[in-house]
Design an enzyme around this catalytic site. Structure first.
Site, PDB file in Angstrom:
ATOM      1  N   SER A  53      19.063  68.962  51.167  1.00  0.00           N
ATOM      2  CA  SER A  53      18.843  68.006  52.256  1.00  0.00           C
ATOM      3  C   SER A  53      17.351  67.800  52.429  1.00  0.00           C
ATOM      4  O   SER A  53      16.533  68.411  51.738  1.00  0.00           O
ATOM      5  CB  SER A  53      19.446  68.541  53.553  1.00  0.00           C
ATOM      6  OG  SER A  53      18.633  69.591  54.044  1.00  0.00           O
ATOM      7  N   LYS A  54      17.015  66.953  53.392  1.00  0.00           N
ATOM      8  CA  LYS A  54      15.619  66.643  53.711  1.00  0.00           C
ATOM      9  C   LYS A  54      14.760  67.899  53.889  1.00  0.00           C
ATOM     10  O   LYS A  54      13.572  67.889  53.584  1.00  0.00           O
ATOM     11  CB  LYS A  54      15.557  65.815  55.006  1.00  0.00           C
ATOM     12  CG  LYS A  54      15.603  64.335  54.765  1.00  0.00           C
ATOM     13  CD  LYS A  54      14.196  63.735  54.909  1.00  0.00           C
ATOM     14  CE  LYS A  54      14.091  62.344  54.344  1.00  0.00           C
ATOM     15  NZ  LYS A  54      13.491  62.295  53.012  1.00  0.00           N
TER      16      LYS A  54
END
Ligand code: GLU
Length: 492
Positions: A263-264
């Site tokens: 994810s980010k």
């Protein structure tokens, strides 16, 4: 079970919902579909699943198309721009296919395989809360499936809005034959009567996807394993419509280095961010190919043709793959090393423009770039590492100033070098090295006492490419004038 049907032409698809950028997971899915199609001399289709009218944007379509193009993957059928598409099974934007979906929706309704559901959002929320309270899976309780004709008539007369739900079998199991995982079985009683048509009058993903995969004659549905749980419902829809199944292959999940879903938090996740950081498309492609796929000999670096010829679904793993930015960066530097300099510079153009390095004045950029090619990890580093060649006035680093130039005796060394090099011919690497070494010996200086100040004076830096190669490329005039300026600076 033997399958005697003729092998259909391989047709794969990537079917993004344009609700954001193309992230690493989507890029890996695109790549595997593209490689598989190219390997089998089949077709690769791009389909835009834009039925989520609220979240779909044209910017996202643009970003996705740009990302796929940048990665060097071409599609045989699909969008040609933001609204038009080309190919015999088009259009390839789902919102342009509503009439098609409606036809199959009517068929399912007519055959009693789907039904109108009049439940309001509030009713559905209440149903969900109750299920939570009773610790049951939050599924639709099927109340509209059991409506009598009279009740239905009343709701219709009242003009109540409806969605359409697909009747899932209440018991038994649906088996998903998966080319990577083998057979995966799902209990039907855990599946709910899926909404296939929204109250807002459009198909849902699971329905449109089945209709399109069938009509577009997709032979292999290769997608991320977050969709594995959708597949049993999709299979039921294929069967209800009397259609044969495509082959399914669900790709392993991608984890970050810490073992949680990528994810980010793990850094850049969009393909265009990698482009903007200075990764080469071929390097990213090679790296992504190894996220969940490998050859039996664990080969790491592949030529493009080789990836196509070696890629197969048998080499795909079901265990999660780990995204390792360090390995990706290493791979990028390997690609930089094997890419011809003119090509590198073509790709590095935007970085030169952003860094405002005007390479018109100074040595040939190709030569300057070739000097330190082994060091570059990212294209974006190149302008910064060659910029000193092109400065009108050398910018001295603090370290070059304090640790080297401002040391006792340096000014004399520089003045001596200036006199020594002023008329020196030929100004090329080897003769220069001999000459400067002789200068050291004549003056009774250690090489370090001369090489370091010379480097600092002409480049402003304490490190950089091989000193004599750098002098040759810079040329006598610039070298001598820079030595002179540095000496003048020290006198000031
Ligand atoms: N539109 C879906 C997505 O972007 C595609 C899923 C599929 O490949 O079937 O996740």
């Amino acid at each position: 079970m033997t399958d005697n049907s003729p092998t259909p032409k391989v047709r794969t698809r990537f079917a993004p919902s344009p609700t954001g950028f193309l992230h690493i997971g989507g890029a890996r899915t695109t790549l595997f579909n593209w490689l598989f199609a190219r390997h089998h001399k089949g077709d690769f289709v791009l389909r835009i699943e834009d039925t989520d009218e609220v979240r779909s944007t044209e910017d996202s379509v643009t970003a996705i198309l740009d990302s796929i193009r940048w990665m060097g993957m071409d599609w045989d059928e699909g969008p040609s721009d933001l609204t038009q598409s080309r190919g015999p099974y088009g259009p390839y934007f789902q919102m342009q296919r509503l009439e098609i979906y409606r036809k199959y929706l009517d068929q399912l309704l007519k055959e009693g395989k789907a039904y109108r559901c009049y439940c309001s959002k509030e009713e559905l929320d209440a149903m969900r809360r109750l299920a939570q309270l009773e610790k049951r899976p939050p599924r639709y309780d099927g109340r509209c499936r059991r409506l009598t004709d009279k009740q239905r008539g009343e709701l219709e007369t009242a003009g109540k809005k409806f969605s359409v739900r697909f009747k899932m079998p209440a018991d038994g199991a649906t088996m998903v034959p998966d080319l990577i995982r083998g057979a995966v079985s799902f209990e039907n009683k855990l599946q709910q009567d899926l909404v296939i048509w929204k109250t807002s009058d459009g198909p849902t993903y699971n329905f449109a996807c089945v209709v399109d995969d069938h009509l577009m004659e997709i032979s292999h549905v290769i997608r991320g394993d977050e969709h594995l749980s959708n597949t049993p419902s999709q299979i039921q829809i294929y069967e209800a419509l009397g259609w044969s199944l495509p082959r399914f292959a669900h790709l392993s999940m991608i984890m970050g280095p810490d073992g949680t879903k990528l994810s980010k938090r793990h850094g850049a996740t969009s393909v265009l961010e990698y482009r903007d950081q200075g990764f080469l498309p071929a390097a990213l492609r090679n790296y992504l190919a190894l996220l969940g796929w490998s050859t039996s000999d664990s080969q790491q670096i592949f030529e493009e043709d080789e990836l196509i010829s070696k890629f197969d679904l048998a080499g795909c793993q079901k265990n999660p793959a780990t995204f390792d930015p360090v390995k990706l960066t290493w791979m990028n530097s390997e690609y930089i090393r094997k890419t011809p300099v003119p090509e590198l510079l073509e790709m590095a153009k935007p970085f030169f423009a952003a860094a405002k390095v005007d390479t018109a004045k100074g040595p040939a950029l190709e030569k300057a770039t070739a000097l330190e090619r082994e060091k570059y990890k990212l294209l974006s580093e190149i302008p910064g590492l060659v910029s000193f060649f092109y400065q009108d006035k050398v910018e001295f680093s603090q370290k070059a100033m304090d640790k080297v130039l401002r040391q006792p005796g340096v000014k004399d060394v520089l003045n001596g070098l200036r006199d020594d090099l002023r008329g020196f011919e030929p100004f090329t690497e080897k003769p220069l090295e001999d000459r400067i070494r002789k200068f050291c010996a004549d003056k009774g200086l250690k090489t370090g006492q001369v090489f370091h100040p010379l480097r600092a004076a002409v480049s402003g830096r304490t490190d950089g490419p091989s000193l004599f190669a750098m002098l040759e490329i810079m040329g006598r005039e610039k070298v001598v004038s820079r030595i002179e300026s540095a000496a003048a600076l020290l006198s000031a």
